[in-house]
Design an enzyme around this catalytic site. Structure first.
Site, short mmCIF file in Angstrom:
data_model
loop_
_atom_site.label_atom_id
_atom_site.label_comp_id
_atom_site.label_asym_id
_atom_site.label_seq_id
_atom_site.Cartn_x
_atom_site.Cartn_y
_atom_site.Cartn_z
N LYS A 70 30.67 127.45 -6.59
CA LYS A 70 29.56 128.37 -6.84
C LYS A 70 29.48 129.33 -5.65
O LYS A 70 29.59 128.90 -4.50
CB LYS A 70 28.27 127.57 -6.96
CG LYS A 70 27.02 128.41 -7.16
CD LYS A 70 26.92 128.90 -8.58
CE LYS A 70 25.66 129.74 -8.79
NZ LYS A 70 25.74 130.46 -10.08
N HIS A 105 24.33 130.16 7.65
CA HIS A 105 25.41 129.27 8.12
C HIS A 105 24.78 128.29 9.11
O HIS A 105 24.37 128.66 10.20
CB HIS A 105 26.50 130.11 8.80
CG HIS A 105 27.62 129.30 9.39
ND1 HIS A 105 28.93 129.43 8.99
CD2 HIS A 105 27.62 128.35 10.36
CE1 HIS A 105 29.67 128.59 9.69
NE2 HIS A 105 28.90 127.93 10.53
N ASN A 155 35.20 121.44 11.27
CA ASN A 155 36.08 121.87 12.34
C ASN A 155 36.32 120.67 13.25
O ASN A 155 35.39 120.09 13.80
CB ASN A 155 35.47 123.02 13.14
CG ASN A 155 35.39 124.28 12.31
OD1 ASN A 155 36.31 124.59 11.56
ND2 ASN A 155 34.29 124.99 12.40
N ARG A 176 37.39 120.09 16.21
CA ARG A 176 37.63 120.51 17.61
C ARG A 176 36.31 120.89 18.26
O ARG A 176 35.28 120.91 17.59
CB ARG A 176 38.55 121.73 17.61
CG ARG A 176 37.97 122.85 16.76
CD ARG A 176 38.64 124.17 16.90
NE ARG A 176 38.34 125.08 15.81
CZ ARG A 176 37.24 125.78 15.69
NH1 ARG A 176 36.29 125.68 16.58
NH2 ARG A 176 37.04 126.58 14.66
#
Lengths: 455, 137
Positions: free
Chosen positions: A207, A214, A295, A297
């Protein structure tokens, strides 16, 4: 899982501010450091600040910072027992993580299988669904190739949808589809791009959220099955998927709302046997979180979490790699105040073209709550070969309003001459009323830039 | 097809490994701009590789020989270390030691050693000056 190995010397396979940041953490822990560099960085002061430095190749990253053979050779020669990859370059490279461990060294990061799982967006989503982490609506499976089946998937999700490359990331290899009429061509184009750019034509569909923020959650895990989350960040202020300003905590999100999401991230880490630091990235819209990727890292923006949690994330990475147990439980993690990070880039503030040259004058802001992570100084030559990030200004205040005001003052006091930087843009952005209000979405900065005629 | 860089450590490493696996003693590649010689031989303390990788340089003037890769530098003949006017032994100004492997560093066409620029046992990086050489009188 890799057996714990004692090491007293760390090779830093990166450059710039993050190399210096890792040097500082190692020094505070009594660990010796080796910085590898390219010929372009050889004379930089930050390189010489390490206990040892070795030039591993010419300026092109492919022949230096991405040259796994040269880095491992340097590690062997200097007697380093561990390799810290920083961010970018080889930090999420499965083969590098495996090669470091095959060489009998410690990779300061997760093992190769965890990187591989999280690097494949379909596998990552599947793992997250299994762990109860909320995901964007859409099947956690590869998009079929038959036209009717593709249409059926999109219809079930509901338009608009977004088609993404399974091996993609960083905003590349994705296409938004508003109506069924555009669907098959979009899938075909994205599949071809994915094949060329990422080596696999595998796609998936989700979607498309229209006005998301964010939000990300920082996790920290040891090799004994313990994991905690260290609060949350808002990184919505982006241009072309590149973060410009980050802050912690994310404004307007209550502990009650994000608490279960953080707990689910911790559960996911335990389920996949994750070790080290990691970041779960989410889109947030209408009170709901949707996992987008992890992520595996250290993040550029880790300092805002350090400033609010009081935990040195790089030192924790090193301790976990040494096989230590986490020194904290979830109940010990308390985040206070508000921290904002501005990325200072060597780029034209109007055109965003990279700006190379020599820094002729530099005055860093100072004062309570102000931290600047940078490797540059007067006389430093900003190279055209690498990322334009030259400094990070991190400002902490009692609350968001206080942090914003301190950031305005710090930006005003920040003087850097000889090259163009985005400082004028940041100064203007921090005067914007909507940004000051908070909770702007990921499209806000680009719209704002168009309004002021700079995009 | 792009040309291989014969001074690239990764290329040298891969070629050396392939020679050892195949049981071949050596390989020599010559191009107008670059040449590479690898010899593999058994020795008391394991395999020794001789590698000579050179790029065309300018004749006449003093030439600074630089390290083609990371390694621990050892002069080719310790008794003549740094002696002005000494001849580089066997076309080499020294070796880069990487673990049990010694990689000879070529003097190139200029074979008269003026001086070594680093002490024996120093770890040198890519491009670090190792020695000054000049043409034979």
């Amino acid at each position: 899982m890799q057996p714990h190995q004692h090491f007293d010397k760390v090779l830093i396979a990166n450059r710039g501010e993050i190399a210096l940041r890792v040097v500082r953490a190692c020094r505070e822990m009594g660990l010796k450091t080796v910085v590898v560099c390219s010929q372009a960085d050889k004379d930089a002061a930050y390189v010489k600040s390490a206990d040892q430095s070795v030039c591993i190749g010419p300026p092109a990253a492919s022949k230096s910072y991405l040259n796994q053979h040269a880095i491992l050779l340097a590690a062997r020669l200097t007697g380093a027992g561990a390799v810290h990859p920083g961010y970018g370059f080889l930090s999420e490279n499965t083969r590098f993580s495996a090669a470091v461990e095959e060489a009998g060294l410690t990779f300061i990061g997760p093992d190769a299988s965890a990187i591989a799982t999280m690097g494949d967006k379909i596998a990552a989503k599947s793992a997250m669904v299994a762990a109860g982490v909320p995901c964007v609506p859409g099947p956690d499976a590869e998009l079929p190739s038959e036209a009717d089946a593709i249409r059926a998937v999109a219809a079930e999700i509901g338009y608009p949808v977004i088609v993404k490359a399974a091996g993609g990331g960083g905003g590349r290899g994705m296409r938004v589809v508003l109506t069924e009429a555009e669907l098959l061509e979009a899938v075909s184009l994205t599949r071809e791009e994915a094949r060329k750019a990422f080596g696999t034509p595998a796609l998936y569909m989700e979607k498309f959220l229209q006005h998301p923020r964010h939000i990300e959650i920082q996790v920290l895990c040891d090799t004994h099955g313990n994991a905690v989350w260290l609060g949350h960040r808002d990184c919505s202020m982006q241009r072309r998927h590149q973060k410009v300003v980050e802050e912690a905590p994310a404004p307007g999100i209550s502990d009650a709302l994000i608490g279960p999401v953080g707990a689910a991230c911790v559960a996911a880490c335990k389920q996949i046997g994750y070790r080290g630091v990691g970041t779960f990235e989410f889109l947030y819209e209408d009170g709901a979180f949707y996992f987008i990727e992890m992520n595996t890292r250290l993040q550029v923006e880790h300092p805002v979490t350090e400033e609010t949690s009081g935990i040195d994330i790089v030192q924790q990475q090193l301790r976990v790699a040494q096989g230590e147990f986490l020194s904290m439980e979830q109940g010990d993690v308390t985040c206070t105040g508000h921290a904002i990070e501005c990325r200072i880039n060597a780029e034209d503030p109007a055109t965003f073209m990279p700006s190379a040259g020599v820094i002729t004058a530099l005055q860093l802001p100072e004062g309570e709550g102000i931290r600047v992570d940078t490797h540059v100084e007067v006389g430093y030559k900003v190279s055209p070969y690498y990322d334009s990030l030259i400094a990070k200004l991190i400002v902490t205040g009692r609350d968001r309003a206080d942090a914003m005001q301190r950031t305005r003052s710090a930006l005003a006091a920040f003087r850097l001459e000889g090259i163009a930087t985005n400082l004028p843009l940041l100064r203007e952005l921090f005067e914007d009323a909507a940004f000051a209000e908070g909770e702007t979405d990921i499209h806000y900065l680009e719209k704002w830039l168009k309004t002021r005629g700079a995009a | 097809m792009s040309k291989l860089d014969l001074s690239d450590p990764a290329i040298i490493e891969r070629l050396s490994a392939a020679l050892e696996v195949a049981g071949i003693n050596g390989i020599e590649i010559t191009r107008p701009d670059q040449s590479l010689l690898i010899r593999v031989a058994g020795s008391a303390d394991g395999h020794a590789r001789q590698v000579r990788s050179s790029k065309t340089d300018v004749g006449g003037a003093v030439v600074v020989v630089t390290a083609p890769m990371v390694g621990e530098f050892w002069p080719s003949d310790l008794s003549r270390t740094g002696a002005p006017g000494a001849f580089a032994a066997g076309d080499t100004v020294g070796f880069l030691k990487v673990g049990p492997i010694l990689l000879p560093v070529s003097a190139g066409p200029s074979k008269c050693l003026r001086q070594h620029l680093v002490e024996p046992g120093t770890i040198v990086g890519f491009g670090d000056p190792i020695a000054e050489v000049e043409p034979e009188a």
